[in-house]
Design a protein around this motif. Structure first.
Motif, PDB file in Angstrom:
ATOM      1  N   ILE A   4       0.740  -1.197  -0.132  1.00 15.46           N
ATOM      2  CA  ILE A   4       0.244   0.086  -0.005  1.00 15.46           C
ATOM      3  C   ILE A   4       1.057   1.170   0.232  1.00 15.46           C
ATOM      4  N   VAL A   5       1.867   1.270   1.158  1.00 15.82           N
ATOM      5  CA  VAL A   5       2.735   2.113   0.870  1.00 15.82           C
ATOM      6  C   VAL A   5       3.506   2.454  -0.390  1.00 15.82           C
ATOM      7  N   GLY A   6       3.781   1.318  -1.008  1.00  9.85           N
ATOM      8  CA  GLY A   6       4.565   1.294  -2.403  1.00  9.85           C
ATOM      9  C   GLY A   6       3.586   1.793  -3.303  1.00  9.85           C
ATOM     10  N   ALA A   7       2.390   1.624  -3.423  1.00  8.83           N
ATOM     11  CA  ALA A   7       1.550   2.010  -4.254  1.00  8.83           C
ATOM     12  C   ALA A   7       1.314   3.544  -4.274  1.00  8.83           C
ATOM     13  N   ALA A  21       0.136  18.174  -4.880  1.00 10.95           N
ATOM     14  CA  ALA A  21      -0.486  18.964  -3.978  1.00 10.95           C
ATOM     15  C   ALA A  21      -1.916  18.697  -3.417  1.00 10.95           C
ATOM     16  N   SER A  22      -2.619  17.767  -4.016  1.00  7.21           N
ATOM     17  CA  SER A  22      -4.027  17.467  -3.911  1.00  7.21           C
ATOM     18  C   SER A  22      -4.565  16.255  -4.395  1.00  7.21           C
ATOM     19  N   VAL A  23      -5.265  15.470  -3.805  1.00  3.93           N
ATOM     20  CA  VAL A  23      -5.855  14.236  -4.372  1.00  3.93           C
ATOM     21  C   VAL A  23      -6.384  14.304  -5.780  1.00  3.93           C
ATOM     22  N   PHE A  24      -6.892  15.538  -6.154  1.00  5.73           N
ATOM     23  CA  PHE A  24      -7.610  15.830  -7.429  1.00  5.73           C
ATOM     24  C   PHE A  24      -6.399  16.115  -8.312  1.00  5.73           C
ATOM     25  N   GLY A  25      -5.317  16.733  -7.997  1.00  6.71           N
ATOM     26  CA  GLY A  25      -4.214  16.911  -8.913  1.00  6.71           C
ATOM     27  C   GLY A  25      -3.651  15.552  -9.152  1.00  6.71           C
ATOM     28  N   LEU A  26      -3.619  14.447  -8.340  1.00  4.86           N
ATOM     29  CA  LEU A  26      -2.900  12.903  -8.299  1.00  4.86           C
ATOM     30  C   LEU A  26      -3.943  12.280  -9.190  1.00  4.86           C
ATOM     31  N   VAL A  27      -5.197  12.897  -9.422  1.00  3.40           N
ATOM     32  CA  VAL A  27      -5.969  11.919 -10.333  1.00  3.40           C
ATOM     33  C   VAL A  27      -5.382  11.985 -11.811  1.00  3.40           C
ATOM     34  N   ARG A  28      -5.088  13.123 -11.998  1.00  2.12           N
ATOM     35  CA  ARG A  28      -4.360  13.347 -13.319  1.00  2.12           C
ATOM     36  C   ARG A  28      -2.959  12.449 -13.628  1.00  2.12           C
ATOM     37  N   THR A  29      -2.463  12.262 -12.556  1.00  2.00           N
ATOM     38  CA  THR A  29      -1.113  11.640 -12.447  1.00  2.00           C
ATOM     39  C   THR A  29      -1.621   9.968 -12.719  1.00  2.00           C
ATOM     40  N   ALA A  30      -2.577   9.501 -12.025  1.00  2.00           N
ATOM     41  CA  ALA A  30      -2.843   8.233 -11.915  1.00  2.00           C
ATOM     42  C   ALA A  30      -3.406   8.009 -13.510  1.00  2.00           C
ATOM     43  N   GLU A  31      -4.124   8.901 -14.303  1.00  2.00           N
ATOM     44  CA  GLU A  31      -4.800   8.792 -15.375  1.00  2.00           C
ATOM     45  C   GLU A  31      -3.426   8.556 -16.683  1.00  2.00           C
ATOM     46  N   ARG A  32      -2.261   9.396 -16.166  1.00  2.00           N
ATOM     47  CA  ARG A  32      -1.199   9.111 -16.951  1.00  2.00           C
ATOM     48  C   ARG A  32      -0.563   7.767 -16.785  1.00  2.00           C
ATOM     49  N   ILE A  33      -0.213   7.473 -15.704  1.00  2.72           N
ATOM     50  CA  ILE A  33       0.301   6.070 -15.470  1.00  2.72           C
ATOM     51  C   ILE A  33      -0.354   4.936 -16.078  1.00  2.72           C
ATOM     52  N   ARG A  34      -1.790   5.131 -15.842  1.00  5.06           N
ATOM     53  CA  ARG A  34      -2.510   3.891 -16.381  1.00  5.06           C
ATOM     54  C   ARG A  34      -2.789   4.232 -18.024  1.00  5.06           C
ATOM     55  N   ILE A  83      -8.259   1.491  -7.279  1.00 10.16           N
ATOM     56  CA  ILE A  83      -8.096   1.314  -8.767  1.00 10.16           C
ATOM     57  C   ILE A  83      -6.391   1.093  -8.646  1.00 10.16           C
ATOM     58  N   LEU A  84      -5.818   1.824  -8.102  1.00  7.68           N
ATOM     59  CA  LEU A  84      -4.120   1.649  -8.184  1.00  7.68           C
ATOM     60  C   LEU A  84      -3.820   0.477  -7.306  1.00  7.68           C
ATOM     61  N   LEU A  85      -4.412  -0.302  -6.526  1.00  4.78           N
ATOM     62  CA  LEU A  85      -4.011  -1.496  -5.776  1.00  4.78           C
ATOM     63  C   LEU A  85      -4.536  -2.803  -6.612  1.00  4.78           C
ATOM     64  N   GLY A  86      -5.068  -2.400  -7.712  1.00  4.12           N
ATOM     65  CA  GLY A  86      -5.454  -3.555  -8.768  1.00  4.12           C
ATOM     66  C   GLY A  86      -6.610  -4.347  -8.379  1.00  4.12           C
ATOM     67  N   GLU A 138      -2.779   6.898   4.064  1.00  5.48           N
ATOM     68  CA  GLU A 138      -1.258   6.989   3.772  1.00  5.48           C
ATOM     69  C   GLU A 138      -1.076   8.284   2.760  1.00  5.48           C
ATOM     70  N   LEU A 139      -1.966   8.075   1.547  1.00  2.00           N
ATOM     71  CA  LEU A 139      -1.755   9.239   0.640  1.00  2.00           C
ATOM     72  C   LEU A 139      -2.363  10.691   1.295  1.00  2.00           C
ATOM     73  N   CYS A 140      -3.244  10.850   2.111  1.00  2.00           N
ATOM     74  CA  CYS A 140      -3.811  12.049   2.615  1.00  2.00           C
ATOM     75  C   CYS A 140      -2.545  12.512   3.526  1.00  2.00           C
ATOM     76  N   GLY A 141      -2.129  11.611   4.061  1.00  3.06           N
ATOM     77  CA  GLY A 141      -1.103  11.973   5.275  1.00  3.06           C
ATOM     78  C   GLY A 141       0.024  12.591   4.527  1.00  3.06           C
ATOM     79  N   ARG A 142       0.644  11.916   3.397  1.00  6.87           N
ATOM     80  CA  ARG A 142       1.895  12.527   2.903  1.00  6.87           C
ATOM     81  C   ARG A 142       1.499  13.737   2.071  1.00  6.87           C
ATOM     82  N   ILE A 143       0.204  13.786   1.686  1.00  2.88           N
ATOM     83  CA  ILE A 143      -0.132  15.303   0.915  1.00  2.88           C
ATOM     84  C   ILE A 143      -0.064  16.218   2.163  1.00  2.88           C
ATOM     85  N   ALA A 144      -0.524  16.086   3.339  1.00  7.25           N
ATOM     86  CA  ALA A 144      -0.718  16.768   4.257  1.00  7.25           C
ATOM     87  C   ALA A 144       0.986  17.288   4.716  1.00  7.25           C
ATOM     88  N   GLY A 145       1.731  15.926   5.000  1.00  7.24           N
ATOM     89  CA  GLY A 145       3.017  16.250   5.503  1.00  7.24           C
ATOM     90  C   GLY A 145       3.943  17.371   4.553  1.00  7.24           C
TER      91      GLY A 145
END
Ligand SMILES: [Zn+2]
Length: 162
Positions: A4-7, A21-34, A83-86, A138-145
């Motif tokens: 999970i941490v790896g994903a 900087a945000s989950v909504f921004g990372l949706v674009r990242t996920a789109e690109r990866i997939r 989605i990302l954990l398959g 994990e994701l929200c914690g890392r973004i906040a951090g």
């Protein structure tokens, strides 16, 4: 490494510019990866009590969240986790439970069992939910951090300037 941490790390590693900087921004990242379109939208068609839903369509994915959700970022992060954990797209019986009125659940579940579509056990579903929640934390914690680190850096730059 914990899968999970790896994903989460993999997602953040592929983020460009301000995406991380945000989950909504990372949706674009996920789109690109997939390399597959992923849309996110508010929807008032979800069953009562349902925070969010991932719809796995033929040529794209959709994340829907209810208008009353207090923290849409958190809900979207949870669905992004699935989605990302398959995880498999939502099992049919779960889709029925979340999209049909409660009084239909028994009869719909019965019909699906007749079709042999109710093969995933409850324990398995619970584990998938736990993993998606772990991903969201994990994701929200890392973004906040990262946000705190950014503002600390800006504060220290300001202090130097003053
Ligand atoms: Zn879930």
């Amino acid at each position: 490494m914990d899968p999970i941490v790896g994903a989460v790390s993999q997602l953040l590693a592929h983020a460009r510019g301000e995406e991380s900087a945000s989950v909504f921004g990372l949706v674009r990242t996920a789109e690109r990866i997939r390399q597959r379109p992923l849309t996110v939208q508010e929807s008032d068609t979800l069953a009562p009590g349902t925070f969010g839903l991932w719809r796995n369509c033929a040529d794209h994915d959709e994340i829907l969240f209810s208008p009353w959700v207090a923290a849409p970022e958190r809900t979207v992060a949870h669905e992004l986790g699935h989605i990302l954990l398959g995880h498999p797209g939502m099992p049919v019986d779960e889709a029925v439970r979340r999209t049909l009125p409660a009084e239909w659940h028994d009869v719909a579940g019965f019909m699906l069992r007749q079709c042999g579509q109710n093969s995933t056990g409850d324990d398995h579903l619970r584990r998938l939910e736990r993993d998606a929640e772990g991903f969201a934390s994990e994701l929200c914690g890392r973004i906040a951090g990262a946000g705190r680190a950014r503002s600390a850096r800006i504060r220290s730059l300001l202090n130097e300037a003053l």
